[in-house]
Design a protein around this motif. Structure first.
Motif, PDB file in Angstrom:
ATOM      1  N   ALA A  24       0.835  -1.193   0.000  1.00 49.91           N
ATOM      2  CA  ALA A  24       0.000   0.000   0.000  1.00 49.91           C
ATOM      3  C   ALA A  24       0.873   1.247   0.000  1.00 49.91           C
ATOM      4  O   ALA A  24       1.996   1.249   0.495  1.00 49.91           O
ATOM      5  CB  ALA A  24      -0.909  -0.005   1.230  1.00 49.91           C
ATOM      6  N   ASP A  25       0.347   2.314  -0.582  1.00 49.25           N
ATOM      7  CA  ASP A  25       1.065   3.581  -0.593  1.00 49.25           C
ATOM      8  C   ASP A  25       1.182   4.126   0.825  1.00 49.25           C
ATOM      9  O   ASP A  25       0.274   3.972   1.639  1.00 49.25           O
ATOM     10  CB  ASP A  25       0.342   4.607  -1.458  1.00 49.25           C
ATOM     11  CG  ASP A  25       0.371   4.226  -2.931  1.00 49.25           C
ATOM     12  OD1 ASP A  25       1.306   3.519  -3.328  1.00 49.25           O
ATOM     13  OD2 ASP A  25      -0.549   4.650  -3.663  1.00 49.25           O
ATOM     14  N   ALA A  26       2.292   4.774   1.076  1.00 51.93           N
ATOM     15  CA  ALA A  26       2.486   5.367   2.393  1.00 51.93           C
ATOM     16  C   ALA A  26       1.540   6.552   2.551  1.00 51.93           C
ATOM     17  O   ALA A  26       1.328   7.328   1.622  1.00 51.93           O
ATOM     18  CB  ALA A  26       3.915   5.831   2.551  1.00 51.93           C
ATOM     19  N   ILE A  27       0.972   6.674   3.725  1.00 53.35           N
ATOM     20  CA  ILE A  27       0.048   7.771   3.997  1.00 53.35           C
ATOM     21  C   ILE A  27       0.867   8.970   4.448  1.00 53.35           C
ATOM     22  O   ILE A  27       1.564   8.919   5.462  1.00 53.35           O
ATOM     23  CB  ILE A  27      -0.968   7.379   5.079  1.00 53.35           C
ATOM     24  CG1 ILE A  27      -1.800   6.203   4.597  1.00 53.35           C
ATOM     25  CG2 ILE A  27      -1.847   8.566   5.436  1.00 53.35           C
ATOM     26  CD1 ILE A  27      -2.736   5.651   5.652  1.00 53.35           C
ATOM     27  N   THR A  28       0.803  10.032   3.675  1.00 52.57           N
ATOM     28  CA  THR A  28       1.506  11.258   4.044  1.00 52.57           C
ATOM     29  C   THR A  28       0.462  12.343   4.273  1.00 52.57           C
ATOM     30  O   THR A  28      -0.395  12.578   3.433  1.00 52.57           O
ATOM     31  CB  THR A  28       2.476  11.693   2.943  1.00 52.57           C
ATOM     32  OG1 THR A  28       1.754  11.834   1.725  1.00 52.57           O
ATOM     33  CG2 THR A  28       3.575  10.672   2.748  1.00 52.57           C
ATOM     34  N   GLU A  29       0.551  12.973   5.398  1.00 49.03           N
ATOM     35  CA  GLU A  29      -0.383  14.043   5.713  1.00 49.03           C
ATOM     36  C   GLU A  29       0.242  15.365   5.304  1.00 49.03           C
ATOM     37  O   GLU A  29       1.376  15.669   5.658  1.00 49.03           O
ATOM     38  CB  GLU A  29      -0.699  14.040   7.201  1.00 49.03           C
ATOM     39  CG  GLU A  29      -1.458  12.804   7.642  1.00 49.03           C
ATOM     40  CD  GLU A  29      -1.859  12.875   9.098  1.00 49.03           C
ATOM     41  OE1 GLU A  29      -1.911  13.981   9.650  1.00 49.03           O
ATOM     42  OE2 GLU A  29      -2.120  11.819   9.662  1.00 49.03           O
ATOM     43  N   THR A  30      -0.511  16.138   4.557  1.00 47.17           N
ATOM     44  CA  THR A  30      -0.034  17.450   4.136  1.00 47.17           C
ATOM     45  C   THR A  30      -0.799  18.527   4.888  1.00 47.17           C
ATOM     46  O   THR A  30      -1.933  18.317   5.317  1.00 47.17           O
ATOM     47  CB  THR A  30      -0.236  17.642   2.623  1.00 47.17           C
ATOM     48  OG1 THR A  30      -1.626  17.492   2.330  1.00 47.17           O
ATOM     49  CG2 THR A  30       0.554  16.612   1.834  1.00 47.17           C
ATOM     50  N   ALA A  31      -0.171  19.649   5.013  1.00 50.87           N
ATOM     51  CA  ALA A  31      -0.818  20.764   5.686  1.00 50.87           C
ATOM     52  C   ALA A  31      -1.934  21.284   4.790  1.00 50.87           C
ATOM     53  O   ALA A  31      -1.786  21.351   3.579  1.00 50.87           O
ATOM     54  CB  ALA A  31       0.187  21.867   5.966  1.00 50.87           C
ATOM     55  N   PRO A  32      -3.057  21.654   5.365  1.00 46.05           N
ATOM     56  CA  PRO A  32      -4.154  22.175   4.542  1.00 46.05           C
ATOM     57  C   PRO A  32      -3.764  23.503   3.900  1.00 46.05           C
ATOM     58  O   PRO A  32      -3.073  24.328   4.504  1.00 46.05           O
ATOM     59  CB  PRO A  32      -5.301  22.359   5.542  1.00 46.05           C
ATOM     60  CG  PRO A  32      -4.642  22.434   6.871  1.00 46.05           C
ATOM     61  CD  PRO A  32      -3.387  21.623   6.766  1.00 46.05           C
ATOM     62  N   MET A  33      -4.200  23.685   2.665  1.00 47.69           N
ATOM     63  CA  MET A  33      -3.901  24.917   1.955  1.00 47.69           C
ATOM     64  C   MET A  33      -4.877  25.995   2.403  1.00 47.69           C
ATOM     65  O   MET A  33      -6.087  25.851   2.256  1.00 47.69           O
ATOM     66  CB  MET A  33      -4.020  24.708   0.445  1.00 47.69           C
ATOM     67  CG  MET A  33      -3.051  23.678  -0.097  1.00 47.69           C
ATOM     68  SD  MET A  33      -1.344  24.182   0.066  1.00 47.69           S
ATOM     69  CE  MET A  33      -1.296  25.539  -1.063  1.00 47.69           C
TER      70      MET A  33
END
Length: 76
Positions: A24-33
Motif C-alpha cells: 500500500a502507498d504510504a500515507i503522508t499528511e499534508t498541511a491544509p492549503m
C-alpha cells in the motif's frame, strides 16, 4: 512430514501478517492549503475618489484672475 507442514504453515501465517500492507502507498499528511483573505478596509472604496474629485473641484473654483485691483486684464 507432519512437523514440516506445521512449521511451513506457521511461517506462512507469520510472513503474510508481517507483509500485510507492505504494497500500500504510504500515507503522508499534508498541511491544509489556506488561501489568504483580503483584509477588509476601514475606509469605503468610494471615499478616496470622492475626496480627489472634491480637491480638483476646489482647485478649479479657487483659480481666478491674478489681478488684485479687480480690473479686467484683457481690457484695452
Amino acid at each position: 512430514m507432519n512437523k514440516f507442514w506445521i512449521i511451513l504453515g506457521a511461517l506462512l501465517v507469520a510472513g503474510v501478517s508481517a507483509y500485510a500492507g507492505g504494497l500500500a502507498d504510504a500515507i503522508t499528511e499534508t498541511a491544509p492549503m489556506v488561501e489568504p483573505v483580503a483584509a477588509e478596509s476601514s475606509v469605503p472604496s468610494w471615499l478616496i475618489p470622492a475626496a480627489i474629485a472634491l480637491v480638483l473641484i476646489g482647485v478649479a473654483v479657487s483659480g481666478g484672475d491674478d489681478e488684485e485691483d479687480g480690473s479686467d486684464p484683457y481690457a484695452g
